[in-house]
Design a protein around this motif. Structure first.
Motif, mmCIF file in Angstrom:
data_model
loop_
_atom_site.group_PDB
_atom_site.id
_atom_site.type_symbol
_atom_site.label_atom_id
_atom_site.label_comp_id
_atom_site.label_asym_id
_atom_site.label_seq_id
_atom_site.Cartn_x
_atom_site.Cartn_y
_atom_site.Cartn_z
ATOM 1 N N VAL A 207 0.843 -1.197 0.000
ATOM 2 C CA VAL A 207 0.000 0.000 0.000
ATOM 3 C C VAL A 207 0.877 1.247 0.000
ATOM 4 O O VAL A 207 0.584 2.233 -0.689
ATOM 5 C CB VAL A 207 -0.953 -0.014 1.205
ATOM 6 C CG1 VAL A 207 -1.745 1.280 1.297
ATOM 7 C CG2 VAL A 207 -1.893 -1.214 1.121
ATOM 8 N N TYR A 208 1.966 1.197 0.720
ATOM 9 C CA TYR A 208 2.902 2.315 0.785
ATOM 10 C C TYR A 208 3.738 2.398 -0.498
ATOM 11 O O TYR A 208 3.737 3.414 -1.201
ATOM 12 C CB TYR A 208 3.834 2.137 1.980
ATOM 13 C CG TYR A 208 3.190 2.274 3.326
ATOM 14 C CD1 TYR A 208 3.481 3.346 4.163
ATOM 15 C CD2 TYR A 208 2.286 1.323 3.794
ATOM 16 C CE1 TYR A 208 2.905 3.469 5.419
ATOM 17 C CE2 TYR A 208 1.694 1.436 5.045
ATOM 18 C CZ TYR A 208 1.998 2.509 5.847
ATOM 19 O OH TYR A 208 1.419 2.635 7.079
ATOM 20 N N SER A 209 4.478 1.329 -0.754
ATOM 21 C CA SER A 209 5.484 1.390 -1.810
ATOM 22 C C SER A 209 4.891 1.273 -3.208
ATOM 23 O O SER A 209 5.249 2.027 -4.112
ATOM 24 C CB SER A 209 6.523 0.283 -1.579
ATOM 25 O OG SER A 209 7.620 0.441 -2.444
ATOM 26 N N ARG A 210 3.961 0.339 -3.410
ATOM 27 C CA ARG A 210 3.335 0.249 -4.728
ATOM 28 C C ARG A 210 2.432 1.450 -4.973
ATOM 29 O O ARG A 210 2.269 1.894 -6.118
ATOM 30 C CB ARG A 210 2.545 -1.056 -4.857
ATOM 31 C CG ARG A 210 2.091 -1.330 -6.278
ATOM 32 C CD ARG A 210 1.581 -2.747 -6.453
ATOM 33 N NE ARG A 210 1.011 -2.934 -7.778
ATOM 34 C CZ ARG A 210 0.565 -4.100 -8.249
ATOM 35 N NH1 ARG A 210 0.630 -5.188 -7.502
ATOM 36 N NH2 ARG A 210 0.046 -4.167 -9.464
ATOM 37 N N GLY A 211 1.869 1.997 -3.884
ATOM 38 C CA GLY A 211 1.133 3.246 -4.033
ATOM 39 C C GLY A 211 2.036 4.357 -4.540
ATOM 40 O O GLY A 211 1.669 5.128 -5.439
ATOM 41 N N ALA A 212 3.244 4.441 -3.985
ATOM 42 C CA ALA A 212 4.211 5.440 -4.452
ATOM 43 C C ALA A 212 4.633 5.163 -5.896
ATOM 44 O O ALA A 212 4.787 6.088 -6.701
ATOM 45 C CB ALA A 212 5.424 5.448 -3.535
ATOM 46 N N MET A 213 4.816 3.893 -6.230
ATOM 47 C CA MET A 213 5.167 3.538 -7.609
ATOM 48 C C MET A 213 4.091 4.000 -8.579
ATOM 49 O O MET A 213 4.386 4.456 -9.697
ATOM 50 C CB MET A 213 5.349 2.030 -7.728
ATOM 51 C CG MET A 213 6.555 1.453 -7.013
ATOM 52 S SD MET A 213 6.610 -0.348 -7.255
ATOM 53 C CE MET A 213 7.774 -0.821 -5.974
ATOM 54 N N THR B 118 -5.396 0.753 -13.376
ATOM 55 C CA THR B 118 -5.741 -0.663 -13.275
ATOM 56 C C THR B 118 -4.484 -1.499 -13.091
ATOM 57 O O THR B 118 -4.423 -2.390 -12.228
ATOM 58 C CB THR B 118 -6.512 -1.130 -14.519
ATOM 59 O OG1 THR B 118 -7.756 -0.431 -14.584
ATOM 60 C CG2 THR B 118 -6.775 -2.625 -14.469
ATOM 61 N N THR B 119 -3.461 -1.201 -13.868
ATOM 62 C CA THR B 119 -2.208 -1.963 -13.798
ATOM 63 C C THR B 119 -1.534 -1.841 -12.446
ATOM 64 O O THR B 119 -1.106 -2.841 -11.853
ATOM 65 C CB THR B 119 -1.249 -1.479 -14.899
ATOM 66 O OG1 THR B 119 -1.827 -1.758 -16.180
ATOM 67 C CG2 THR B 119 0.106 -2.160 -14.785
ATOM 68 N N ASP C 231 -2.866 -8.232 -9.322
ATOM 69 C CA ASP C 231 -2.109 -8.958 -8.295
ATOM 70 C C ASP C 231 -0.856 -9.607 -8.899
ATOM 71 O O ASP C 231 -0.497 -10.727 -8.592
ATOM 72 C CB ASP C 231 -2.982 -10.008 -7.626
ATOM 73 C CG ASP C 231 -3.542 -11.021 -8.608
ATOM 74 O OD1 ASP C 231 -3.291 -10.905 -9.814
ATOM 75 O OD2 ASP C 231 -4.231 -11.964 -8.141
ATOM 76 N N SER C 232 -0.205 -8.852 -9.790
ATOM 77 C CA SER C 232 1.048 -9.318 -10.389
ATOM 78 C C SER C 232 1.975 -8.126 -10.576
ATOM 79 O O SER C 232 1.548 -6.972 -10.462
ATOM 80 C CB SER C 232 0.775 -10.003 -11.735
ATOM 81 O OG SER C 232 0.114 -9.099 -12.610
ATOM 82 N N LYS C 233 3.222 -8.400 -10.861
ATOM 83 C CA LYS C 233 4.205 -7.330 -11.027
ATOM 84 C C LYS C 233 4.058 -6.699 -12.405
ATOM 85 O O LYS C 233 4.234 -7.376 -13.429
ATOM 86 C CB LYS C 233 5.615 -7.878 -10.848
ATOM 87 C CG LYS C 233 6.706 -6.813 -10.892
ATOM 88 C CD LYS C 233 8.086 -7.406 -10.579
ATOM 89 C CE LYS C 233 9.151 -6.309 -10.555
ATOM 90 N NZ LYS C 233 10.489 -6.835 -10.148
ATOM 91 N N PRO C 234 3.754 -5.409 -12.467
ATOM 92 C CA PRO C 234 3.590 -4.752 -13.766
ATOM 93 C C PRO C 234 4.939 -4.545 -14.458
ATOM 94 O O PRO C 234 6.002 -4.562 -13.821
ATOM 95 C CB PRO C 234 2.952 -3.399 -13.424
ATOM 96 C CG PRO C 234 2.555 -3.486 -11.981
ATOM 97 C CD PRO C 234 3.474 -4.486 -11.352
ATOM 98 N N ALA C 235 4.888 -4.317 -15.739
ATOM 99 C CA ALA C 235 6.093 -3.861 -16.440
ATOM 100 C C ALA C 235 6.369 -2.423 -16.018
ATOM 101 O O ALA C 235 5.436 -1.656 -15.758
ATOM 102 C CB ALA C 235 5.864 -3.939 -17.945
ATOM 103 N N PRO C 236 7.637 -2.035 -15.931
ATOM 104 C CA PRO C 236 7.942 -0.665 -15.526
ATOM 105 C C PRO C 236 7.563 0.328 -16.618
ATOM 106 O O PRO C 236 7.375 -0.057 -17.774
ATOM 107 C CB PRO C 236 9.455 -0.702 -15.320
ATOM 108 C CG PRO C 236 9.928 -1.777 -16.232
ATOM 109 C CD PRO C 236 8.842 -2.821 -16.244
ATOM 110 N N PRO C 237 7.422 1.608 -16.272
ATOM 111 C CA PRO C 237 7.148 2.623 -17.301
ATOM 112 C C PRO C 237 8.209 2.602 -18.381
ATOM 113 O O PRO C 237 9.378 2.273 -18.129
ATOM 114 C CB PRO C 237 7.166 3.935 -16.521
ATOM 115 C CG PRO C 237 6.898 3.539 -15.098
ATOM 116 C CD PRO C 237 7.503 2.191 -14.927
ATOM 117 N N ALA C 238 7.822 2.977 -19.605
ATOM 118 C CA ALA C 238 8.732 2.880 -20.751
ATOM 119 C C ALA C 238 9.989 3.699 -20.581
ATOM 120 O O ALA C 238 11.078 3.313 -21.004
ATOM 121 C CB ALA C 238 7.989 3.309 -22.011
ATOM 122 N N ASN C 239 9.874 4.871 -19.932
ATOM 123 C CA ASN C 239 11.047 5.715 -19.795
ATOM 124 C C ASN C 239 11.589 5.639 -18.385
ATOM 125 O O ASN C 239 12.384 6.434 -17.993
ATOM 126 C CB ASN C 239 10.725 7.173 -20.153
ATOM 127 C CG ASN C 239 9.575 7.733 -19.352
ATOM 128 O OD1 ASN C 239 8.715 6.993 -18.883
ATOM 129 N ND2 ASN C 239 9.523 9.059 -19.222
#
Length: 469
Positions: free
Chosen positions: A397-403, A455-456, A461-469
């Motif tokens: 909730v903290y870290s993925r929220g920040a991501m 949504t991503t 409930d899986s690890k998303p791909a990082p932003p393109a840049n």
């Protein structure tokens, strides 16, 4: 004197007309009914109360550290949102001695943590009323998996009490509508043994000593969620002043704590001023900190106007808790499932701070956190948009929220992103908001459709791909 036949006929017609009019009036008046026992939050269905809107709490608490006993008197001013025949308040464990509504003694019953109040007259929709409860007992800290496995709420210390109540512990020490969607202003009066200091929210109105007791009256004039209220009591060294930008500061630190590593006063003042530039004007009358010696509490809390720390914490923690004054305190969640709007934003503020200091960019902080967890890590299984009650403070909730916020920044660009943050805090200042409203505002300001991004990052409930840049 006898009435004539004509007069008697007229009298009967008048009586009949009066009865018909009275019956019509009664039929037209909406029936009063009890308010709901809870707001209906899926995580805490019984917390908060239906049928009224809390406006102001006047709290008087007298604490005796030796026995742990609290004697309290709370007057809540509220506005009925329906025609009320009865209403509930949340109060855990403590004994209620009396209840008055608009100054008149009222009947009350108890079922678990719900106090049901039935005044002897209906409360009309739209009208203000007051309810005063006198109560006493030994408040009990709560425990369980919710807050990192730590006790929380009303926690005894070696010289007093440390009060940090997120999410559901305000009602362990005062009767309330204990949900962040029912905010109110506060007067908090603390009575404690001589030599101890009572610290609370807002500005100190008055303080003094008499008859072997110390007294402090605090006023929070901005709307506040119940869990952000505090009445922390102990021996404190107090430092007051103003930030360079002019905001009053009040910092209370337990004198037994080592303070050499972090200057809490200086960091708090500096961070308050910086966030005022990034997030919009500071929303409260005072900034500050309460730093107590409470090793059993493994957390700090964004107590409104004065974050509460259970020890001298790091600069990053201070940065996080001060950021909450905008994200969580001024703008509060409508439901607890949206807690990422508090914790994700305050965690992202830590990345913005290191970027501001020139030590690590927010992008690099994102990559560091992202790369540290493989796709198989349970971290990625938490759906941040609805993390569930017992894991609402999970690290995701903290870290993925920040991501999520960094991914948003990289999608819409700095210009739109740094316009969005103060627009969000301005649009919902002193109110409540949810994730859908944040997405809508982000789309409006950026001119982009962003459902896929949120949504991503928030709902899978899986690890998303990082932003393109």
């Amino acid at each position: 004197m006898a009435l004539s036949r004509s007069a008697r006929r007229t009298s009967r017609w008048l009586a009949l007309a009066t009865a018909v009019a009275s019956a019509a009036t009664i039929a037209a008046a909406p029936a009063a009914s009890p308010g709901a026992p809870g707001i209906g939050d899926p995580y805490f269905p019984q917390l908060g109360n239906g049928g009224f809107d809390a406006l102001h709490y006047d709290l008087g608490v007298s604490y005796h550290p030796g026995s742990g006993r609290l004697d309290g008197r709370t007057t809540l001013t509220a506005r009925a949102t329906q025609n009320l025949s009865a209403f509930d308040l949340d109060l855990q464990k403590l004994t209620v001695d009396s209840v008055r509504v608009n100054g008149r003694r009222a009947h009350f019953t108890r079922s678990g943590d719900e106090i049901s109040v039935r005044p002897d007259f209906p409360l009309r929709r739209g009208k203000k009323f007051t309810v005063t409860l006198a109560y006493h007992g030994v408040p009990q800290a709560l425990s369980g998996p919710i807050v990192f496995g730590s006790d929380y709420g009303w926690m005894k210390t070696k010289d007093g009490v440390f009060v940090a109540c997120e999410p559901n512990a305000a009602s362990t020490w005062f009767p309330s509508s204990d949900h962040p969607d029912d905010k109110a202003t506060y007067d908090i009066r603390i009575d404690a043994p001589k030599g101890l200091t009572g610290v609370s929210n807002g500005r100190l109105i008055s303080s003094g000593q008499a008859h072997g007791r110390s007294y402090a009256h605090w006023r929070e004039s901005r709307p506040m969620a119940t869990y952000l209220a505090t009445a922390t009591i102990g021996k404190f060294d107090v430092r007051t002043g103003t930030t360079p930008g002019g905001t009053p500061v009040y910092v209370a630190i337990d004198p037994t704590l080592p303070t050499g590593t972090v200057d809490v006063y200086r960091v708090t003042a500096k961070v308050t001023d910086y966030w005022s530039k990034v997030f919009g004007p500071y929303p409260f009358e005072e900034t500050g900190a309460i730093v107590d010696d409470m090793p059993q509490a493994g957390f700090s809390l964004e107590v409104q106007s004065k974050p509460a720390y259970s020890a001298v914490r790091s600069e990053g923690t201070i940065v996080h808790e001060v950021a909450h004054q905008w994200f969580g305190d001024s703008v509060s969640v409508k439901q607890w499932k949206d807690i990422w709007l508090n914790e994700g934003f305050a965690s992202y503020a830590q990345w913005l701070w290191t970027e501001h200091r020139g030590t690590l960019s927010a992008h690099d902080a994102f990559r560091k956190a992202y790369d540290a967890r493989p796709a198989s890590d349970a971290f990625w299984k938490v759906k941040v948009a609805d993390p569930q009650r017992d894991t609402m403070f999970a690290q995701a909730v903290y870290s993925r929220g920040a991501m999520t916020l960094q991914a948003l920044r990289e999608r819409i660009g700095d210009r739109a992103f740094f316009k969005l943050l103060p627009a969000w805090t301005s649009a919902h200042r002193y109110g409540n908001a949810n994730t859908a409203q944040f997405i809508a505002l982000a789309e409006k300001i950026s001119g982009q459709q962003l459902d896929d991004l949120f949504t991503t990052w928030l709902k899978t409930d899986s690890k998303p791909a990082p932003p393109a840049n």
